[in-house]
Scaffold this active site. Sequence first.
Site, PDB file in Angstrom:
ATOM      1  N   LYS A  90      -7.228  -0.835  -1.309  1.00  0.00           N
ATOM      2  CA  LYS A  90      -5.790  -0.853  -0.625  1.00  0.00           C
ATOM      3  C   LYS A  90      -5.741  -0.016  -0.396  1.00  0.00           C
ATOM      4  O   LYS A  90      -6.289   1.586  -0.433  1.00  0.00           O
ATOM      5  CB  LYS A  90      -5.311  -1.000  -1.792  1.00  0.00           C
ATOM      6  CG  LYS A  90      -3.240  -0.943  -1.698  1.00  0.00           C
ATOM      7  CD  LYS A  90      -2.637  -1.126  -2.693  1.00  0.00           C
ATOM      8  CE  LYS A  90      -0.546  -0.546  -2.236  1.00  0.00           C
ATOM      9  NZ  LYS A  90      -0.445  -1.299  -1.532  1.00  0.00           N
ATOM     10  N   HIS A 109      -3.607   0.301  -8.211  1.00  0.00           N
ATOM     11  CA  HIS A 109      -3.951  -0.800  -7.332  1.00  0.00           C
ATOM     12  C   HIS A 109      -5.625  -0.809  -7.217  1.00  0.00           C
ATOM     13  O   HIS A 109      -6.907   0.217  -6.918  1.00  0.00           O
ATOM     14  CB  HIS A 109      -3.465  -0.661  -5.779  1.00  0.00           C
ATOM     15  CG  HIS A 109      -2.010  -0.955  -5.720  1.00  0.00           C
ATOM     16  ND1 HIS A 109      -0.563  -0.305  -6.073  1.00  0.00           N
ATOM     17  CD2 HIS A 109      -1.404  -2.286  -5.498  1.00  0.00           C
ATOM     18  CE1 HIS A 109       0.071  -1.008  -6.097  1.00  0.00           C
ATOM     19  NE2 HIS A 109       0.181  -2.324  -5.902  1.00  0.00           N
TER      20      HIS A 109
END
Length: 273
Positions: free
Chosen positions: A161, A157
């Site tokens: 995040k 990600h």
Amino acid sequence: MSAAPRIGILGAGGRMGRILIQAVQQAGYQLGAAVVRPESTLIGADAGELAGIGSIGVKLTGSLAEVLEDCDVVIDFSTPAATSEHLKLCREAGVAIVIGTTGMSDEQKAELDETAKHIPVVYAANYSVGVNVSIKLLELAAKVFGDTVDIEVIEAHHRHKVDAPSGTALMMGEAIADTLGRNLKEVAVYGREGHTGPRDRQTIGFETIRGGDIVGEHTVMFIGEGERVEVTHKATNRMNFAAGAVRAAAWVVGREARKYDMKDVLGLNDVQV
């Protein structure tokens, strides 16, 4: 349920919130409310203008309690603490809720389960149709391979995040563990370093990558002797998550009080593996 359910967006000022506003409009539903943090400087702004779709006459507010009567269902992609408060308010008002918040504690998940005894709740770590189809494929692979392979979950990600592994990676791991009759908390291995010794085939490994602007990528490897099967899902934008959440919101209005997930919404529980 009306033909066009009134959908409220919680956390409307964030990146996902803005995309959800777009998704509601694209689906032809009515935006009932758009809620931001009480201290937000966005309060009073037009939700459509914030989302880049032009004025729609819905002003951003900092109070969910004040606008719940304008909603048949709300979608919550906020924070665990905020979601706990939203659950209480929705329960009191009898309004259904769709939750995409990740990083919730066991205590907060217990609160969610209790609330679902009183109002319909959809809870999923990922609302992408593709991800949920992938999970069904993982259940099939786990059932076929059983204990004959090593299983690794790799997720990537963007650098912003804050939780790891991702909720989707854990959801995938739980689906595999449940299929194999294992408890994920007992068999999960998060990262490896140093002298780890031989791999225990009963374990399910997780590896996390964070960097750049990766929207979300998940690969599960079923690694045997002489062959390897990989199930991969890659997201290139966030609209697929938002569209799935809006689909879930429209679906859950008028349902009986209990906890649902995207497999219920998509009818995947009726598909035998």
